[in-house]
Design a protein around this motif. Structure first.
Motif, short mmCIF file in Angstrom:
data_model
loop_
_atom_site.label_atom_id
_atom_site.label_comp_id
_atom_site.label_asym_id
_atom_site.label_seq_id
_atom_site.Cartn_x
_atom_site.Cartn_y
_atom_site.Cartn_z
N ALA A 80 59.20 61.75 23.11
CA ALA A 80 58.20 62.78 22.79
C ALA A 80 56.84 62.15 22.57
O ALA A 80 55.82 62.66 23.03
N ALA A 81 56.81 61.02 21.87
CA ALA A 81 55.56 60.32 21.62
C ALA A 81 54.91 59.88 22.93
O ALA A 81 53.68 59.96 23.08
N ALA A 82 55.72 59.45 23.89
CA ALA A 82 55.19 59.04 25.19
C ALA A 82 54.55 60.22 25.92
O ALA A 82 53.49 60.08 26.54
N ILE A 83 55.17 61.38 25.84
CA ILE A 83 54.61 62.58 26.48
C ILE A 83 53.28 62.95 25.81
O ILE A 83 52.30 63.26 26.49
N LEU A 84 53.24 62.88 24.50
CA LEU A 84 52.00 63.21 23.78
C LEU A 84 50.90 62.18 24.06
O LEU A 84 49.73 62.54 24.17
N ALA A 85 51.27 60.92 24.21
CA ALA A 85 50.28 59.89 24.54
C ALA A 85 49.68 60.14 25.92
O ALA A 85 48.49 59.92 26.15
N ALA A 86 50.50 60.62 26.84
CA ALA A 86 50.03 60.93 28.19
C ALA A 86 49.28 62.26 28.25
O ALA A 86 48.49 62.49 29.17
N ASN A 87 49.51 63.12 27.26
CA ASN A 87 48.88 64.45 27.20
C ASN A 87 48.35 64.70 25.79
O ASN A 87 48.81 65.60 25.08
N PRO A 88 47.38 63.91 25.33
CA PRO A 88 46.96 63.99 23.93
C PRO A 88 46.34 65.33 23.52
O PRO A 88 46.29 65.63 22.33
N THR A 89 45.92 66.14 24.49
CA THR A 89 45.36 67.44 24.11
C THR A 89 46.44 68.41 23.64
O THR A 89 46.11 69.50 23.14
N VAL A 90 47.70 68.01 23.73
CA VAL A 90 48.79 68.82 23.18
C VAL A 90 48.90 68.60 21.66
O VAL A 90 49.51 69.40 20.95
N ILE A 91 48.27 67.56 21.17
CA ILE A 91 48.31 67.26 19.73
C ILE A 91 47.35 68.20 19.00
O ILE A 91 46.20 68.36 19.40
N LYS A 92 47.86 68.81 17.93
CA LYS A 92 47.03 69.68 17.10
C LYS A 92 45.92 68.86 16.47
O LYS A 92 46.14 67.74 16.03
N ARG A 93 44.71 69.43 16.42
CA ARG A 93 43.55 68.68 15.94
C ARG A 93 42.90 69.36 14.75
O ARG A 93 42.97 70.57 14.65
N PRO A 94 42.24 68.54 13.93
CA PRO A 94 42.21 67.08 13.95
C PRO A 94 43.40 66.48 13.21
O PRO A 94 43.98 67.12 12.33
N VAL A 95 43.73 65.25 13.57
CA VAL A 95 44.64 64.44 12.76
C VAL A 95 43.71 63.55 11.95
O VAL A 95 42.90 62.83 12.51
N VAL A 96 43.79 63.64 10.64
CA VAL A 96 42.91 62.87 9.76
C VAL A 96 43.74 61.81 9.06
O VAL A 96 44.70 62.12 8.36
N ASP A 97 43.35 60.56 9.28
CA ASP A 97 44.07 59.41 8.74
C ASP A 97 43.32 58.85 7.54
O ASP A 97 42.21 58.35 7.66
N PHE A 98 43.95 58.96 6.38
CA PHE A 98 43.38 58.45 5.13
C PHE A 98 43.88 57.04 4.82
O PHE A 98 43.65 56.54 3.73
N GLY A 99 44.57 56.42 5.74
CA GLY A 99 45.09 55.07 5.54
C GLY A 99 46.56 55.10 5.19
O GLY A 99 47.39 54.51 5.87
N THR A 100 46.90 55.81 4.13
CA THR A 100 48.30 55.89 3.71
C THR A 100 48.90 57.26 4.00
O THR A 100 50.12 57.43 3.95
N THR A 101 48.06 58.23 4.29
CA THR A 101 48.50 59.60 4.52
C THR A 101 47.71 60.20 5.67
O THR A 101 46.54 59.91 5.84
N ARG A 102 48.37 61.05 6.43
CA ARG A 102 47.73 61.77 7.51
C ARG A 102 47.86 63.27 7.28
O ARG A 102 48.88 63.72 6.75
N THR A 103 46.84 64.00 7.69
CA THR A 103 46.91 65.47 7.68
C THR A 103 46.68 65.94 9.11
O THR A 103 46.07 65.24 9.91
N VAL A 104 47.17 67.13 9.40
CA VAL A 104 47.01 67.71 10.73
C VAL A 104 46.42 69.10 10.56
O VAL A 104 46.87 69.87 9.71
#
Length: 117
Positions: A80-104
């Motif tokens: 699944a990760a490979a499909i999303l890497a090839a089609n990143p616009t399928v990922i809900k945005r934004p993904v916010v990386d705080f270093g130890t935690t991520r929000t979507v």
């Protein structure tokens, strides 16, 4: 430093960038289209937040996937990760990386909490 993953012309990503700037939170944009994204990073996001949260099933990018790819996304993991890497616009945005935690998705309340505001 907060990293905001998305696409620079996405309205929600632009709104998030403005919010962090207005709050004085140091941030940088990682644009999927220009900077790319690797499957290993996405696999970590899937493990952390799950496909239900990470995958945007409402957009045209998802609708354009094959039925086989959609089935693979449902299963999660490295494929699944490979499909999303090839089609990143399928990922809900934004993904916010705080270093130890991520929000979507857009979430001012959670961001303020994580940024210590």
């Amino acid at each position: 430093m907060v990293t905001i993953y998305g696409i620079k012309n996405c309205d929600t990503v632009r709104k998030a960038l403005k919010w962090f700037d207005a709050k004085g939170v140091e941030n940088k944009l990682h644009d999927f289209r220009t900077d790319g994204i690797d499957a290993k990073t996405i696999e970590g996001w899937l493990d952390e937040v799950g496909g239900t949260v990470l995958i945007n099933k409402r957009g045209p990018s998802y609708r354009n996937l094959t039925d086989a790819d959609k089935a693979t996304l449902e299963q999660g993991g490295a494929a699944a990760a490979a499909i999303l890497a090839a089609n990143p616009t399928v990922i809900k945005r934004p993904v916010v990386d705080f270093g130890t935690t991520r929000t979507v998705a857009y979430d001012e309340k959670r961001w303020a909490e994580l940024a210590g505001l």
